[in-house]
Design a protein around this motif. Structure first.
Motif, PDB file in Angstrom:
ATOM      1  N   LEU A 110       0.843  -1.200   0.000  1.00 26.58           N
ATOM      2  CA  LEU A 110       0.000   0.000   0.000  1.00 26.58           C
ATOM      3  C   LEU A 110       0.874   1.244   0.000  1.00 26.58           C
ATOM      4  N   GLY A 111       1.920   1.240   0.806  1.00 27.29           N
ATOM      5  CA  GLY A 111       2.848   2.370   0.809  1.00 27.29           C
ATOM      6  C   GLY A 111       3.465   2.597  -0.557  1.00 27.29           C
ATOM      7  N   SER A 112       3.889   1.497  -1.204  1.00 23.77           N
ATOM      8  CA  SER A 112       4.492   1.587  -2.540  1.00 23.77           C
ATOM      9  C   SER A 112       3.509   2.170  -3.553  1.00 23.77           C
ATOM     10  N   ALA A 113       2.258   1.712  -3.502  1.00 20.90           N
ATOM     11  CA  ALA A 113       1.240   2.201  -4.443  1.00 20.90           C
ATOM     12  C   ALA A 113       0.932   3.681  -4.194  1.00 20.90           C
ATOM     13  N   LEU A 114       0.870   4.071  -2.938  1.00 18.93           N
ATOM     14  CA  LEU A 114       0.612   5.473  -2.601  1.00 18.93           C
ATOM     15  C   LEU A 114       1.741   6.372  -3.097  1.00 18.93           C
ATOM     16  N   ILE A 115       2.974   5.924  -2.945  1.00 16.96           N
ATOM     17  CA  ILE A 115       4.118   6.699  -3.437  1.00 16.96           C
ATOM     18  C   ILE A 115       4.022   6.856  -4.951  1.00 16.96           C
ATOM     19  N   ALA A 116       3.731   5.754  -5.641  1.00 13.17           N
ATOM     20  CA  ALA A 116       3.619   5.795  -7.107  1.00 13.17           C
ATOM     21  C   ALA A 116       2.496   6.725  -7.552  1.00 13.17           C
ATOM     22  N   ALA A 117       1.464   6.847  -6.716  1.00  7.95           N
ATOM     23  CA  ALA A 117       0.325   7.719  -7.033  1.00  7.95           C
ATOM     24  C   ALA A 117       0.558   9.157  -6.582  1.00  7.95           C
ATOM     25  N   GLY A 118       1.735   9.434  -6.014  1.00  2.00           N
ATOM     26  CA  GLY A 118       2.052  10.790  -5.571  1.00  2.00           C
ATOM     27  C   GLY A 118       1.452  11.164  -4.228  1.00  2.00           C
ATOM     28  N   ARG A 119       0.968  10.187  -3.501  1.00  2.00           N
ATOM     29  CA  ARG A 119       0.329  10.440  -2.196  1.00  2.00           C
ATOM     30  C   ARG A 119       1.324  10.085  -1.087  1.00  2.00           C
ATOM     31  N   CYS A 120       2.400  10.861  -1.051  1.00  2.00           N
ATOM     32  CA  CYS A 120       3.553  10.485  -0.224  1.00  2.00           C
ATOM     33  C   CYS A 120       3.290  10.632   1.268  1.00  2.00           C
ATOM     34  N   GLN A 121       2.531  11.650   1.671  1.00  2.00           N
ATOM     35  CA  GLN A 121       2.273  11.824   3.095  1.00  2.00           C
ATOM     36  C   GLN A 121       1.458  10.656   3.654  1.00  2.00           C
ATOM     37  N   GLU A 122       0.491  10.204   2.880  1.00  2.00           N
ATOM     38  CA  GLU A 122      -0.279   9.023   3.285  1.00  2.00           C
ATOM     39  C   GLU A 122       0.628   7.802   3.368  1.00  2.00           C
ATOM     40  N   ALA A 123       1.552   7.707   2.423  1.00  2.00           N
ATOM     41  CA  ALA A 123       2.478   6.573   2.400  1.00  2.00           C
ATOM     42  C   ALA A 123       3.319   6.538   3.671  1.00  2.00           C
ATOM     43  N   VAL A 124       3.783   7.699   4.113  1.00  2.00           N
ATOM     44  CA  VAL A 124       4.587   7.763   5.341  1.00  2.00           C
ATOM     45  C   VAL A 124       3.809   7.171   6.510  1.00  2.00           C
ATOM     46  N   SER A 125       2.552   7.575   6.652  1.00  2.00           N
ATOM     47  CA  SER A 125       1.718   7.085   7.749  1.00  2.00           C
ATOM     48  C   SER A 125       1.514   5.571   7.670  1.00  2.00           C
ATOM     49  N   VAL A 126       1.225   5.078   6.477  1.00  2.00           N
ATOM     50  CA  VAL A 126       0.975   3.649   6.286  1.00  2.00           C
ATOM     51  C   VAL A 126       2.233   2.834   6.573  1.00  2.00           C
ATOM     52  N   LEU A 127       3.375   3.278   6.062  1.00  2.00           N
ATOM     53  CA  LEU A 127       4.626   2.550   6.265  1.00  2.00           C
ATOM     54  C   LEU A 127       5.033   2.551   7.735  1.00  2.00           C
ATOM     55  N   ARG A 128       4.775   3.665   8.414  1.00  2.00           N
ATOM     56  CA  ARG A 128       5.048   3.726   9.853  1.00  2.00           C
ATOM     57  C   ARG A 128       4.196   2.692  10.597  1.00  2.00           C
TER      58      ARG A 128
END
Length: 328
Positions: free
Chosen positions: A65-83
């Motif tokens: 999910l973090g990888s997909a969010l990063i690819a979609a440009g949703r980096c702040q959400e990715a940070v939260s998910v990866l944490r």
């Protein structure tokens, strides 16, 4: 009897629900992987989110999910998910190894995101956390090498060197560590010979790895050894024939080595890889000009201007070419 049956069903029901939820989660996760592979990122994100909803401890779903969010440009959400993924408790899980590996992967992906954003101290913190939480079964060399790279970018070379050596101690044939350690040593002119030894070792260990020749060539350029550098770049480009940047780098190395015919051949190769890139045609025009092929040079410049009208560099080069043609 019916009362006893009712009681039994009430006790069994939660276990059935866990089994059903796990099955749904697994299906959603697998669907997310397929969708992400097809670059259908919004749908993949929803699938991963559903997988997590049905099984909140599925660490791999957080990583993807973090990888997909990063690819979609949703980096702040990715940070939260990866944490969240990095902090999941694996108590009671059947496959603890997979869970622990996924937690490390979440931290590495978080570090890579911070690194790409230029937030190197945060990247370093994520990589340190990964290194300190490595399970026994996890190969440590990649984590150690990432720590070394990040410290080198922060100009903390002594500690970077310790991590590179740790990576090589963990896996003596780890090619990325050979390259990054060589690059670190090359920063100090007094250790250039030592640096070259690491590039040569990498070459012996991985004779078909384009990156080895690429970075060895980069080192040779820094030492002013342009003929050898051109050969290294050419070998790298031959190993990766569709790599545009390598083709351009090879052409540039050939030009620096005064091998202008070879430079022309590689600039033509770059044009064939990216025919709609204006820079490709400008570069080709410049080497054709240098090689005395004025009409072809003019045609290349005009194509560059068609693709990128008004480009100052191309207009300047074309003006110089016209002046040359008028005096010959």
């Amino acid at each position: 009897m019916s009362h006893l049956s009712h009681q039994y069903n009430m006790v069994a029901h939660p276990y059935n629900m866990v089994s059903i939820n796990d099955a749904i989660s697994t299906g959603q996760y697998a669907g997310g992987v397929l969708l992400q592979g097809k670059q259908q990122l919004d749908e993949a994100i929803k699938s991963y989110q559903r997988a997590i909803h049905f099984r909140p401890t599925l660490a791999l779903a957080y990583v993807n999910l973090g990888s997909a969010l990063i690819a979609a440009g949703r980096c702040q959400e990715a940070v939260s998910v990866l944490r969240q993924g990095s902090r999941l408790d694996g108590h009671g899980l059947k496959d603890r190894r997979e869970h622990e590996s996924a937690r490390v992967s979440a931290l590495l992906q978080l570090g890579a995101l911070y690194s790409d954003q230029g937030r190197l101290h945060r990247a370093l913190a994520a990589y340190r956390e990964a290194a300190h939480s490595l399970p026994k079964h996890y190969p440590p060399q990649s984590v150690f090498n990432l720590l070394g790279e990040t410290l080198a970018r922060l100009q903390q070379d002594e500690e970077a060197e310790r991590w590179y050596r740790a990576a090589l101690s963990a896996k003596p044939d780890h090619i990325p560590a050979h390259i990054t350690y060589g690059k670190l040593l090359a920063k100090n002119s007094s250790r250039a010979v030592e640096a070259e030894q690491w590039f040569r070792r990498a070459q012996k260990l991985a004779p078909n790895d384009a990156s080895v020749y690429h970075y060895y060539g980069e080192f040779l350029v820094s030492r002013g050894r342009h003929q050898e550098a051109a050969d290294m770049y050419e070998k790298a480009a031959e190993l990766q024939p569709k790599d545009y940047e390598l083709a351009v780098a090879t052409a540039t190395a050939m030009r620096q080595a005064a091998r202008h015919d070879d430079a022309e051949r590689w600039y033509r190769k770059a044009v064939s890889i990216k025919p709609r890139d204006a820079r490709s045609h400008t570069n080709l025009g410049a080497i054709l000009h240098l090689n005395g092929k004025y009409k072809e040079a003019a045609a290349s410049y005009r194509e560059a201007l068609r693709l990128q009208p008004g480009d100052v560099t191309t207009l300047t080069n074309l003006h110089k070419l016209h002046s040359t043609m008028m005096t010959t």
